[in-house]
Enzyme design. Sequence first.
Site, mmCIF file in Angstrom:
data_model
loop_
_atom_site.group_PDB
_atom_site.id
_atom_site.type_symbol
_atom_site.label_atom_id
_atom_site.label_comp_id
_atom_site.label_asym_id
_atom_site.label_seq_id
_atom_site.Cartn_x
_atom_site.Cartn_y
_atom_site.Cartn_z
ATOM 1 N N ARG A 1 38.513 0.907 -9.764
ATOM 2 C CA ARG A 1 39.864 0.732 -9.221
ATOM 3 C C ARG A 1 39.939 -0.456 -8.261
ATOM 4 O O ARG A 1 40.992 -1.048 -8.071
ATOM 5 C CB ARG A 1 40.306 2.027 -8.541
ATOM 6 N N LYS B 1 24.198 6.303 -8.517
ATOM 7 C CA LYS B 1 24.309 7.377 -9.491
ATOM 8 C C LYS B 1 22.933 7.977 -9.765
ATOM 9 O O LYS B 1 21.919 7.285 -9.680
ATOM 10 C CB LYS B 1 24.853 6.839 -10.823
#
Length: 453
Positions: free
Chosen positions: A307, A233
């Site tokens: 996820r 990120k």
Amino acid sequence: MSALLRHTSSGIPLSFILKNELTDWQSQQPAFIQTWLTNSGFEKQGLALVPDAQTGELSHVYCLLHSKEDFWAAGELANKLPLGTYQIQGDDAFIEQVALGFVLGGYEFSEYKEKPTAKAQLAIADDALYQRIKQQADAIYLARDLVNTPAVDMMPQHLSQVMEDLANNYNGEFTQWIGDELLEQNYPTIHMVGRASENKPRLLDLKWGAKDAPLITLVGKGVCFDSGGLDLKPSSGMRNMKKDMGGAAHVIALAQLIMAANLPIRLRVLVPAVENAVSRNAFRPGDVIKTRKGIMVEIDNTDAEGRLVLCDALSEAQNDNPELIIDFATLTGACRVALGTELPGFFSTEHDVANGIIDAGMDVSDPVWQLPLFDQYKSFLKSDVADMANCASTPFGGAITAALYLKEFVEPTTPWVHFDVMAWNLRALPGRPTGGEALGIRAVFNYLQSRFK
């Protein structure tokens, strides 16, 4: 929280006046109060501190109320009122609504401050009412505290201690699998995401309640810090990633509320707790992993790690044939784009459950919004080398494609609800200071309380 709420019958009266009834109400008050309210600009300010005419001591507080349904009417009062103890005037239903807003508005994360800010206190005389308000406030405070705590002090081992303490406090059972035990017990994706960190990945498991009660299983994303992995990120995106365990904070807080209220259910709470770090053994884009369910997943992006840890936990959640699985996760920015940061989105495989949660949320001023499990988008998760990819081939509909990924790990016969939440207030609102936030847990609790009586 106990510093803001007192179980006592004494306190300075705190009255709320509907704005559209102000003129008639004020005309019926003693001349001193009428004059004081007029000269203090009550209609404009919305708050008046009225002294005793003889002693000068504060004798009554009046607040303007725009609507009887305004849950956050007292949300700023703990910070605005002079130090002291106040007692809301009205029936129990009104007191319960307004009092909770008062207590939530007085929240302050002060763990790393030399001295907490002193706040006004609220007196609640009725014991049952006091307990209900305290249970809800304690749960939301817990969620906020967990999210606000810096990652250095809120890693998988710290989440583990929180859940173990919770189990001990409410006579539950706590189990965990740590590090390579995850591979031995077939939780490969949890291990894969967390293996690069010196803080070993874990699957945390709390069980509570009577064996013959209906089973509700909660699953919470516990990514204690998310660097993005090798798909790193930018610094701006990483700044608040201590909140990426916000899903875990939600289910832990909800579990505390359920146990404190002694709902007649059997509860299971699963939290896959990891740090998504960068190291020589970090998982890579292009890797393929065989999940607990046996589905082969190609890693398209290491920053879609939530996820991955959830899919193994959801597979495990099926083992006991629960009546309902509910998961919470800070899963996608796409959900924030769709609904903003203050309205949590959710998905459900059962219309009746979804409608029940929506209605329950409206009843307690904890709104939630259903998004569609639009199966046509499942093709975006196609992989050329595996059964599916962990990330869609398009940025559009990102919250839906993430939910569709998770849906592959839930049995069609099991009712399932997936919440995609921000877990953070970007701006201060009455009752909702900036920082960690619990969104939707009062709605879910109210639904469960109504369904399982």
